[in-house]
Design a protein around this motif. Structure first.
Motif, PDB file in Angstrom:
ATOM      1  N   LYS A  36      -0.723  14.087  -6.736  1.00  0.00           N
ATOM      2  CA  LYS A  36      -1.584  14.997  -6.128  1.00  0.00           C
ATOM      3  C   LYS A  36      -0.586  16.469  -5.943  1.00  0.00           C
ATOM      4  CE  LYS A  36      -5.261  12.491  -4.184  1.00  0.00           C
ATOM      5  NZ  LYS A  36      -5.349  11.353  -3.188  1.00  0.00           N
ATOM      6  N   PHE A  91      -2.157   3.420 -12.619  1.00  0.00           N
ATOM      7  CA  PHE A  91      -2.899   4.887 -12.486  1.00  0.00           C
ATOM      8  C   PHE A  91      -3.150   5.236 -13.995  1.00  0.00           C
ATOM      9  CE2 PHE A  91      -1.705   6.499  -8.260  1.00  0.00           C
ATOM     10  CZ  PHE A  91      -1.057   5.599  -7.682  1.00  0.00           C
ATOM     11  N   VAL A 105      -5.636   6.658  -0.066  1.00  0.00           N
ATOM     12  CA  VAL A 105      -5.785   6.491  -1.596  1.00  0.00           C
ATOM     13  C   VAL A 105      -7.336   5.978  -2.042  1.00  0.00           C
ATOM     14  CG1 VAL A 105      -4.846   5.169  -3.451  1.00  0.00           C
ATOM     15  CG2 VAL A 105      -3.422   5.661  -1.385  1.00  0.00           C
ATOM     16  N   SER A 106      -7.942   6.695  -3.128  1.00  0.00           N
ATOM     17  CA  SER A 106      -9.108   6.254  -3.570  1.00  0.00           C
ATOM     18  C   SER A 106      -8.888   5.285  -4.753  1.00  0.00           C
ATOM     19  CB  SER A 106      -9.909   7.390  -4.124  1.00  0.00           C
ATOM     20  OG  SER A 106      -9.746   8.766  -3.131  1.00  0.00           O
ATOM     21  N   TYR A 107      -9.263   4.166  -4.432  1.00  0.00           N
ATOM     22  CA  TYR A 107      -8.708   3.168  -5.524  1.00  0.00           C
ATOM     23  C   TYR A 107     -10.176   2.436  -6.015  1.00  0.00           C
ATOM     24  CZ  TYR A 107      -9.655  -0.108  -1.849  1.00  0.00           C
ATOM     25  OH  TYR A 107     -10.549  -0.796  -0.630  1.00  0.00           O
ATOM     26  N   ASP A 156       0.606   8.276  -5.785  1.00  0.00           N
ATOM     27  CA  ASP A 156      -0.594   9.211  -5.725  1.00  0.00           C
ATOM     28  C   ASP A 156      -0.386  10.331  -4.868  1.00  0.00           C
ATOM     29  OD1 ASP A 156      -3.500   9.165  -5.672  1.00  0.00           O
ATOM     30  OD2 ASP A 156      -3.556   8.976  -3.253  1.00  0.00           O
ATOM     31  N   ILE A 157       0.443  10.474  -3.773  1.00  0.00           N
ATOM     32  CA  ILE A 157       1.021  11.436  -3.254  1.00  0.00           C
ATOM     33  C   ILE A 157       1.627  12.621  -4.159  1.00  0.00           C
ATOM     34  CG2 ILE A 157       2.514  12.628  -1.598  1.00  0.00           C
ATOM     35  CD1 ILE A 157       1.909   9.971   0.174  1.00  0.00           C
ATOM     36  N   ILE A 192       1.758   1.918  -3.739  1.00  0.00           N
ATOM     37  CA  ILE A 192       0.865   2.452  -4.472  1.00  0.00           C
ATOM     38  C   ILE A 192       0.662   3.969  -3.747  1.00  0.00           C
ATOM     39  CG2 ILE A 192      -1.778   2.213  -4.987  1.00  0.00           C
ATOM     40  CD1 ILE A 192      -1.413  -0.752  -4.356  1.00  0.00           C
ATOM     41  N   SER A 193       0.849   4.045  -2.826  1.00  0.00           N
ATOM     42  CA  SER A 193       0.418   5.473  -2.219  1.00  0.00           C
ATOM     43  C   SER A 193       1.191   6.644  -2.677  1.00  0.00           C
ATOM     44  CB  SER A 193       0.326   5.639  -0.569  1.00  0.00           C
ATOM     45  OG  SER A 193       1.451   5.475  -0.095  1.00  0.00           O
ATOM     46  N   VAL A 205      -6.959   5.165  -9.730  1.00  0.00           N
ATOM     47  CA  VAL A 205      -6.298   4.144  -9.294  1.00  0.00           C
ATOM     48  C   VAL A 205      -6.861   2.806  -9.337  1.00  0.00           C
ATOM     49  CG1 VAL A 205      -4.469   3.287  -7.351  1.00  0.00           C
ATOM     50  CG2 VAL A 205      -5.162   5.891  -7.770  1.00  0.00           C
ATOM     51  N   LEU A 219      -4.720   0.746   2.095  1.00  0.00           N
ATOM     52  CA  LEU A 219      -4.827   1.922   1.168  1.00  0.00           C
ATOM     53  C   LEU A 219      -6.029   3.022   1.645  1.00  0.00           C
ATOM     54  CD1 LEU A 219      -4.829   0.177  -2.428  1.00  0.00           C
ATOM     55  CD2 LEU A 219      -3.145   1.779  -1.373  1.00  0.00           C
ATOM     56  N   SER A 254       0.870  -1.161  -0.091  1.00  0.00           N
ATOM     57  CA  SER A 254       0.070   0.084  -0.034  1.00  0.00           C
ATOM     58  C   SER A 254       0.915   1.169  -0.003  1.00  0.00           C
ATOM     59  CB  SER A 254      -0.845  -0.001   1.069  1.00  0.00           C
ATOM     60  OG  SER A 254      -0.145   0.084   2.444  1.00  0.00           O
TER      61      SER A 254
END
Length: 430
Positions: A154, A271, A249-251, A150-151, A146-147, A163, A244, A143
């Motif tokens: 953003k 992504f 994280v919106s997956y 994402d960070i 994956i994050s 995601v 997540l 996780s």
RNA sequence: GUGAUCGUAGCUCAGAUGGUCAGAGCGCCGGGUUGUGGCCCCGGAGGUCAGGGGUUCGAAUCCCCUCGGUCACCCCA
């Protein structure tokens, strides 16, 4: 098109201001990675061909038709790296990096090479920024991996992406699943397109990528991987999803998401960005628990991601995110005909020693032309060297923004410029 | 690897039915008096019209091939 040569197909030059934007984006990425405890590794741009054949998989598209493989003068088969993970694992094993403690958290940036047909977002030489966490099978590290993108996205101001995650199981559960899927495809083959009939035999998992409507309908009742996960894989996947959520994280779980590289197990993710056309996966990655063994090492699992920088740049442009900060010249040193070049160079060098961004004329242009040039370079100040002032040890300092100008002694020049810049930015030098 | 589409000066583009069709704007370089920018005015340099072959008295304009760009398939970052 003045010269004789062009960059090879599918390659391109990265020129300012793009090169500067790239640099900025990398800095932001590095900072985030370092903050997460990852450290930089740089591996060679080519490896023994076997690293990729065994690491990525004999039957993958990359290995069978996309690698730049050549024999060097010693008769050894080498390959320009088509991806970054296998080389990092090779280095991890070769250098016993686990002795630095596990998990080893590493990140890399550099060019990758794949001989594909070029297209928007797809090149023969492209760049990836990636990270690998090696030696842990804790779902929390999946996780984390994956994050991070994402960070990153953003922080760059990007919004228009999804995601998608999936688990493709381990050897224990994937095999029975593929058998079941193959059986299903056999029963449904009269509804499938020709491409899918081939896929059903060669790489059944890939069948879910088909865009044919008829196939999609036929596949509605197909068995899905997540329903076949073994107990361990199921627990791992559930746990990854929970973490997540904790990480914000919106997956979306996408049961049809698969990976083209053989070494992936369990967690797989992408992504997906809006508006990028067919090549819309800006970042992809997953877990690879069998890779180290494939490269002749002891079993040691890992997870990683990789961001396609060219695609990222395109997404940024599309969303108008992360605006470029154009570099600005602090001062341009102009000189009047007849002035000693040595003195001009001395002044230029002294300004640079003072950490000012400084340039000068190297074309022997008229003062007027030099002023124009300075203006185009975006210089804030022009120093004019020569004439009577120079005989008195002075120069003219002109502020191009306000059009004010002063006569200052050479020894006070840098200080005067600093003061003026300081007023502008509301800070003193330091 | 397959298919579609496009390819004129550094950039953005004009160039009807083949015969002053090699152009414009921007950019670049220079000049508008003696040592000074951004606006304006004037002048200049830059293209074998992607490359090669063919049709024709004659092609940037028609045909073929090659190379390259773009889009999609495929695959992935």
């Amino acid at each position: 098109m003045s010269g004789k040569f062009k960059a090879p197909r599918g390659t391109f030059d990265i020129v300012y201001p793009d090169s500067e934007k790239l640099e900025r984006i990398l800095q932001i990425g590095y900072e985030i990675l370092i903050r997460h405890g990852y450290r930089r590794i740089s591996t060679p741009i080519f490896e023994n061909t076997e690293v990729f054949r065994r690491g990525i998989g004999e039957d993958t598209d990359i290995v069978t038709k996309e690698m730049y493989t050549f024999e060097d003068r010693g008769g050894e088969s080498l390959t320009l790296r088509p991806e970054g993970t296998a080389p990092v694992i090779r280095a991890y094993l070769e250098r016993s990096l686990y002795s630095g403690g596990i998990p080893q958290k590493l990140f890399y940036f550099g060019p990758m090479f794949r001989r594909e047909r070029p297209q928007a977002g797809r090149y023969r030489q492209f760049h990836q920024l990636g990270a690998e966490a090696i030696g842990s099978d804790d779902p929390a590290i999946d996780s984390e991996i994956i994050s991070i993108p994402d960070i990153y996205f953003k922080e760059l101001g990007l919004r228009k992406y999804r995601v998608v995650v999936n688990s493709i199981g381990c050897l224990n559960c994937r095999k029975p699943y593929i058998e079941r899927l193959t059986a299903f495809l056999e029963s449904a083959k009269h509804d499938l397109c020709n491409d899918c009939k081939k896929r059903a035999k060669r790489n059944p998992l890939r069948i879910f990528d088909c865009k044919e409507e008829a196939c999609s309908e036929a596949l509605l009742k197909a068995p899905l991987m997540p329903d076949f996960l073994c107990e361990d894989c199921r627990a791992h996947f559930d746990s990854v999803l929970e973490m997540l959520k904790v990480l914000g994280v919106s997956y979306e779980v996408e049961p049809r998401l698969v990976r083209g590289l053989d070494y992936y197990t369990r967690t797989a993710f992408e992504f997906i960005f809006e508006g990028l056309g067919a090549q819309n996966a800006v970042c992809g990655g997953g877990r690879y628990d069998y890779l180290a063994e494939a490269l002749g090492g002891p079993p040691s699992g890992g997870v990683g991601f990789s961001v396609g920088i060219e695609r990222l740049l395109r997404a940024i442009e599309l969303e108008g995110a992360c605006p470029v900060v154009l570099p600005r010249l602090d001062v341009f040193v102009a000189w009047i005909e007849g002035t000693s070049r040595k003195q001009v160079l001395e002044i230029l060098a002294s300004l640079r020693r003072e950490r000012l961004c400084a340039d000068s004329d190297f074309m022997g242009r008229s003062l007027k032309a030099q002023m124009k040039h300075a203006n185009r370079l975006g210089a804030r100040f022009v120093v004019i060297v020569g004439g009577e002032e120079q005989k008195r040890g002075e120069v003219v300092l002109r502020d191009l923004d306000s059009s004010e100008q002063w006569t200052v002694g050479r020894s006070k020049l840098a200080q005067k410029i600093r003061e003026a810049l300081g007023e502008q930015w509301g800070e003193t030098d330091g």
